[in-house]
Design a protein around this motif. Structure first.
Motif, mmCIF file in Angstrom:
data_model
loop_
_atom_site.group_PDB
_atom_site.id
_atom_site.type_symbol
_atom_site.label_atom_id
_atom_site.label_comp_id
_atom_site.label_asym_id
_atom_site.label_seq_id
_atom_site.Cartn_x
_atom_site.Cartn_y
_atom_site.Cartn_z
ATOM 1 N N LEU A 80 0.850 -1.200 0.000
ATOM 2 C CA LEU A 80 0.000 0.000 0.000
ATOM 3 C C LEU A 80 0.882 1.245 0.000
ATOM 4 O O LEU A 80 0.618 2.210 -0.705
ATOM 5 C CB LEU A 80 -0.907 0.009 1.231
ATOM 6 N N PHE A 81 1.950 1.209 0.809
ATOM 7 C CA PHE A 81 2.888 2.330 0.865
ATOM 8 C C PHE A 81 3.573 2.525 -0.485
ATOM 9 O O PHE A 81 3.750 3.647 -0.944
ATOM 10 C CB PHE A 81 3.962 2.074 1.934
ATOM 11 N N TYR A 82 3.976 1.408 -1.097
ATOM 12 C CA TYR A 82 4.668 1.502 -2.389
ATOM 13 C C TYR A 82 3.745 2.155 -3.411
ATOM 14 O O TYR A 82 4.172 3.001 -4.199
ATOM 15 C CB TYR A 82 5.090 0.125 -2.926
ATOM 16 N N GLY A 83 2.483 1.735 -3.398
ATOM 17 C CA GLY A 83 1.519 2.274 -4.357
ATOM 18 C C GLY A 83 1.365 3.775 -4.200
ATOM 19 O O GLY A 83 1.373 4.519 -5.185
ATOM 20 N N ILE A 84 1.253 4.226 -2.948
ATOM 21 C CA ILE A 84 1.108 5.662 -2.695
ATOM 22 C C ILE A 84 2.332 6.417 -3.199
ATOM 23 O O ILE A 84 2.225 7.473 -3.815
ATOM 24 C CB ILE A 84 0.873 5.911 -1.180
ATOM 25 N N ALA A 85 3.518 5.819 -3.004
ATOM 26 C CA ALA A 85 4.750 6.480 -3.454
ATOM 27 C C ALA A 85 4.872 6.476 -4.977
ATOM 28 O O ALA A 85 5.527 7.346 -5.557
ATOM 29 C CB ALA A 85 5.962 5.791 -2.820
ATOM 30 N N MET A 86 4.254 5.495 -5.634
ATOM 31 C CA MET A 86 4.426 5.361 -7.080
ATOM 32 C C MET A 86 3.276 5.975 -7.884
ATOM 33 O O MET A 86 3.276 5.888 -9.117
ATOM 34 C CB MET A 86 4.582 3.882 -7.471
ATOM 35 N N LYS B 37 -3.860 16.345 -1.092
ATOM 36 C CA LYS B 37 -2.553 16.866 -0.668
ATOM 37 C C LYS B 37 -1.856 15.938 0.329
ATOM 38 O O LYS B 37 -0.648 15.728 0.259
ATOM 39 C CB LYS B 37 -2.734 18.249 -0.025
ATOM 40 N N TYR B 38 -2.642 15.402 1.268
ATOM 41 C CA TYR B 38 -2.076 14.550 2.312
ATOM 42 C C TYR B 38 -1.431 13.298 1.696
ATOM 43 O O TYR B 38 -0.339 12.885 2.091
ATOM 44 C CB TYR B 38 -3.169 14.159 3.307
ATOM 45 N N ILE B 39 -2.113 12.711 0.705
ATOM 46 C CA ILE B 39 -1.584 11.514 0.041
ATOM 47 C C ILE B 39 -0.334 11.865 -0.771
ATOM 48 O O ILE B 39 0.649 11.124 -0.791
ATOM 49 C CB ILE B 39 -2.660 10.868 -0.860
ATOM 50 N N GLN B 40 -0.360 13.052 -1.421
ATOM 51 C CA GLN B 40 0.833 13.509 -2.153
ATOM 52 C C GLN B 40 2.019 13.644 -1.205
ATOM 53 O O GLN B 40 3.139 13.235 -1.513
ATOM 54 C CB GLN B 40 0.566 14.861 -2.815
ATOM 55 N N TYR B 41 1.731 14.234 -0.031
ATOM 56 C CA TYR B 41 2.777 14.384 0.983
ATOM 57 C C TYR B 41 3.331 13.014 1.383
ATOM 58 O O TYR B 41 4.543 12.799 1.417
ATOM 59 C CB TYR B 41 2.217 15.125 2.201
ATOM 60 N N LEU B 42 2.418 12.061 1.658
ATOM 61 C CA LEU B 42 2.860 10.718 2.050
ATOM 62 C C LEU B 42 3.692 10.072 0.946
ATOM 63 O O LEU B 42 4.688 9.408 1.208
ATOM 64 C CB LEU B 42 1.652 9.828 2.369
ATOM 65 N N GLY B 43 3.279 10.288 -0.311
ATOM 66 C CA GLY B 43 4.007 9.719 -1.437
ATOM 67 C C GLY B 43 5.462 10.152 -1.462
ATOM 68 O O GLY B 43 6.340 9.406 -1.879
ATOM 69 N N HIS B 44 5.723 11.369 -1.007
ATOM 70 C CA HIS B 44 7.097 11.866 -0.971
ATOM 71 C C HIS B 44 7.805 11.537 0.335
ATOM 72 O O HIS B 44 9.013 11.328 0.361
ATOM 73 C CB HIS B 44 7.115 13.387 -1.172
ATOM 74 N N ALA B 45 7.047 11.535 1.435
ATOM 75 C CA ALA B 45 7.667 11.363 2.749
ATOM 76 C C ALA B 45 7.905 9.886 3.090
ATOM 77 O O ALA B 45 8.833 9.560 3.831
ATOM 78 C CB ALA B 45 6.797 12.005 3.832
ATOM 79 N N LEU B 46 7.093 8.997 2.534
ATOM 80 C CA LEU B 46 7.200 7.580 2.896
ATOM 81 C C LEU B 46 8.484 6.889 2.418
ATOM 82 O O LEU B 46 9.099 6.152 3.203
ATOM 83 C CB LEU B 46 5.987 6.803 2.365
#
Lengths: 229, 109
Positions: A80-86, B37-46
């Motif tokens: 799930l984390f990977y998906g959000i990052a990608m 925005k929150y998900i965009q932030y997580l996408g970069h911060a994770l």
């Protein structure tokens, strides 16, 4: 072709590790009484190492589909984390996108997220070949192991460290790219604390929860620091 | 012993669980609507946090109190880091670290 050429070097360490792990997995299935068709099919359609090892036990236990489903969800939750990052990186990859998502194992994600893709190379095809090569390595390794069974014996003790070394290098590259390291520190401290607190079999879920919680709580300072890329 | 049909379902459940976790973010946040925005932030911060988590994950079964006390892992990782800071060659750092680790666990520890 240029994309394949650019992608291949990134996948070499994964070849070493996937053949080692894949052959081990195939042998494990073989000695557990399954024909090579099982590791072949399972590695091709699940494409997730740790779950496939566990699935051997599940197949030998009484039939429990719901439990199997829930265990799969828990083990694979990190995707799930990977998906959000990608979300951004896989955007605009057209017909290749479903395959990119299907093949988004730890290693494909790590390479596709962190690789510096040359400007003259198509990003979509680069990521496609990284994923495809990884997939081929894993399936061929697992099938080979299933065919060979316990016939082969060679001293590979310690070869699994190739995966650790790869993630250390990827983390290091990430640290060199960013100015401040808040989120890497959060990831390291939370994971280590959860490993000590929950033990090696069940630390991933609490670690993910803790990381999410801290990243949310410290969103302002992290965004302000311009830490993230 | 399971029947063939039960085996198919068991394997199918593994596939379903895996693919749900891989596809869900892309299904929930489609290309057509802007990502929150929150998900965009997580996408970069994770990702930095995830890479750190994956390193810990790789080391999860290292025996710190018994056996070799994690010394071969520590030595090999230090060498990987130093070599990588020096040469910045990904394959070289990984290969050297792995070969060193194999030598350490097979001959020294």
């Amino acid at each position: 072709m240029a994309a394949l050429k650019a992608a291949f070097p990134y996948t070499v360490p994964i070849f070493a590790s996937f053949w080692f792990l894949g052959i081990t997995y195939g042998i494990y299935m073989n000695v557990s009484g399954f024909s090579f068709w099982y590791p072949f099919v399972m590695s091709a359609i699940i494409f997730g190492g740790s779950l496939e090892f566990l699935a051997v036990n599940m197949l030998l236990s009484p039939f429990a589909p719901l439990e199997t489903f829930l265990v799969s969800l828990m083990i694979q939750a990190r995707h799930l984390f990977y998906g959000i990052a990608m979300l951004d990186k896989y955007r605009g990859t057209g017909f290749k996108k479903p395959y990119l998502i299907f093949g988004m194992c730890d290693e494909s994600f790590s390479i596709n997220y962190s690789a510096e893709i040359p400007e003259n190379v198509d990003r979509g095809w680069f990521m496609f070949f990284v994923t495809l090569l990884n997939h081929i390595y894993w399936v061929s390794g697992a099938t080979l192991g299933g065919l060979l069974g316990s016939v082969i014996e060679f001293n590979t003790e310690g070869l699994g460290f190739v995966m650790t070394a790869m993630f250390v290098v990827i983390l290091l590259e990430q640290l060199l790219k960013e100015k401040r390291h808040y989120t890497a520190v959060i990831g390291l401290v939370v994971s280590a604390a959860c490993l000590i607190g929950f033990g090696s079999d069940s630390f991933l879920l609490p670690a993910m929860g803790g990381i999410l919680l801290l990243l949310t709580a410290f969103r302002r300072p992290i965004e302000k620091a311009g830490d993230i890329l | 012993m399971m029947t063939l049909g039960q085996q198919f379902i068991t394997i199918g459940m593994c596939v379903l669980g895996t693919m749900l976790t891989r596809f869900l973010p892309f299904l929930v946040f489609s290309d057509k609507r802007p990502t929150p925005k929150y998900i965009q932030y997580l996408g970069h911060a994770l990702p930095p946090a995830i890479f750190a988590m994956l390193v810990v994950y790789c080391l999860k079964d290292v025996e710190v109190v018994s056996g070799s006390h994690g010394i071969p892992e520590l030595i090999a990782m230090v060498v990987v880091v130093i070599l990588h800071l020096w040469k910045r060659k990904m394959l070289l750092s990984i290969a050297a670290g792995t070969v060193l680790y194999m030598l350490l666990v097979q001959t020294v520890f």
